[in-house]
Design an enzyme around this catalytic site. Structure first.
Site, mmCIF file in Angstrom:
data_model
loop_
_atom_site.group_PDB
_atom_site.id
_atom_site.type_symbol
_atom_site.label_atom_id
_atom_site.label_comp_id
_atom_site.label_asym_id
_atom_site.label_seq_id
_atom_site.Cartn_x
_atom_site.Cartn_y
_atom_site.Cartn_z
ATOM 1 N N ASP A 48 0.821 -1.212 0.000
ATOM 2 C CA ASP A 48 0.000 0.000 0.000
ATOM 3 C C ASP A 48 0.857 1.265 0.000
ATOM 4 O O ASP A 48 2.024 1.259 0.403
ATOM 5 C CB ASP A 48 -0.874 0.043 1.267
ATOM 6 C CG ASP A 48 -1.929 -1.051 1.289
ATOM 7 O OD1 ASP A 48 -2.011 -1.832 0.325
ATOM 8 O OD2 ASP A 48 -2.671 -1.102 2.288
ATOM 9 N N HIS A 98 -6.019 3.031 -3.889
ATOM 10 C CA HIS A 98 -5.897 3.232 -2.432
ATOM 11 C C HIS A 98 -6.261 4.678 -2.067
ATOM 12 O O HIS A 98 -5.697 5.230 -1.130
ATOM 13 C CB HIS A 98 -4.470 2.893 -2.001
ATOM 14 C CG HIS A 98 -4.283 2.692 -0.520
ATOM 15 N ND1 HIS A 98 -5.159 1.986 0.270
ATOM 16 C CD2 HIS A 98 -3.303 3.110 0.331
ATOM 17 C CE1 HIS A 98 -4.722 1.971 1.522
ATOM 18 N NE2 HIS A 98 -3.598 2.669 1.588
ATOM 19 N N HIS A 102 -5.028 9.590 0.553
ATOM 20 C CA HIS A 102 -4.872 8.768 1.757
ATOM 21 C C HIS A 102 -5.467 9.391 3.022
ATOM 22 O O HIS A 102 -4.843 9.428 4.091
ATOM 23 C CB HIS A 102 -3.387 8.457 1.994
ATOM 24 C CG HIS A 102 -3.161 7.180 2.762
ATOM 25 N ND1 HIS A 102 -3.063 7.159 4.144
ATOM 26 C CD2 HIS A 102 -3.021 5.902 2.371
ATOM 27 C CE1 HIS A 102 -2.867 5.909 4.537
ATOM 28 N NE2 HIS A 102 -2.842 5.136 3.488
ATOM 29 N N HIS A 191 3.769 -2.402 2.908
ATOM 30 C CA HIS A 191 3.731 -1.024 2.407
ATOM 31 C C HIS A 191 5.009 -0.649 1.643
ATOM 32 O O HIS A 191 6.105 -0.944 2.107
ATOM 33 C CB HIS A 191 3.550 -0.049 3.577
ATOM 34 C CG HIS A 191 2.241 -0.213 4.289
ATOM 35 N ND1 HIS A 191 2.000 -1.263 5.150
ATOM 36 C CD2 HIS A 191 1.090 0.509 4.220
ATOM 37 C CE1 HIS A 191 0.748 -1.167 5.604
ATOM 38 N NE2 HIS A 191 0.181 -0.106 5.054
HETATM 39 ZN ZN LIG Z 1 -2.443 3.114 3.286
#
Ligand SMILES: [Zn+2]
Length: 234
Positions: A48, A98, A102, A191
């Site tokens: 991510d 995503h 964010h 991530h």
């Molecule tokens: Zn994230």
């Protein structure tokens, strides 16, 4: 007694809301998958918050070990680093949505949530030439309006089976966490960025990936993108 009953009800309501927003298996705010079928010995690595300046090093490691993965990218990062986003796609990895910037969706409007995913969808399509079919909420937090955004953008929500806490743990601990939570069809969340931060330090993540892949292969697991894991014929 009434006070106690009201307190219990409020506590239960609060616990239910926390579950609905955060739990990988919750479907209160929209359908999400958090694992693939358990009949095959396959798993999916997901990353991510990219693309970031650090993503290329991770791509090198995945290429060296010949592992496909799924990258849930932020639209603003894709616009900032289009060449890196294209590298991810060119390497054969899947790209998911995503959000654009964010944000935490709790207490935000349905319009805000949909706009975040729509902007990211457009940025990823424009830069990489491929429209995502998957989305993952920032912080894994879903809220009112999430279901509508998913439906209107035709995106499948994807959570995770095991999360590595790789933004704060060292490689040893990340590997141990993932190995503890692994099983057939597992979706592993790591991530390659930190929200919209520039030059994130993801060395522990890369080191964990370097060690994890051979350990999982030794246990008989193969690696697939999330779409492959969910639909083995694709
Ligand atoms: Zn994230």
């Amino acid at each position: 007694m009434v006070g106690i009953a009201a307190g219990v009800t409020a506590t239960a309501a609060s616990a239910f809301l926390t579950y609905s927003v955060r739990a990988p298996s919750a479907a209160v705010f929209g359908a999400s998958v958090y694992r693939g079928g358990q009949e095959r010995r396959a798993v999916a690595l997901t990353f991510d918050d990219g693309p970031s300046e650090s993503t290329l090093s991770l791509l090198e490691e995945l290429a060296r070990q010949q592992v496909p993965a799924t990258f849930f990218q932020c639209g603003a990062n894709v616009e900032r680093l289009p060449a890196v986003a294209r590298e991810v796609r060119a390497a054969g990895h899947e790209i998911g949505n995503h959000s654009h910037t964010h944000p935490l969706f709790c207490f935000r409007s349905p319009w805000f949530i949909e706009t975040e995913f729509r902007r990211a969808q457009e940025a990823i399509l424009q830069v990489t030439g491929a429209a995502p079919s998957l989305l993952r909420a920032p912080f894994g937090a879903r809220w009112f309006g999430f279901r509508r955004a998913q439906r209107r953008l035709r995106l499948l929500g994807v959570m995770w089976t095991v999360i590595g806490y790789d933004w704060r743990l060292e490689a040893d601990s990340i590997v141990a966490r993932v190995l503890r939570g692994i099983s057939n069809g597992a979706i592993i969340c790591l991530h390659d960025g930190r929200g919209l931060r520039t030059n994130p330090d993801i060395r522990e993540t890369i080191e964990a990936v370097r060690r994890l892949i051979p350990r999982l292969r030794a246990c008989g697991y193969s690696f697939e993108t999330v779409s492959q894991l969910l639909c083995p014929t694709t």
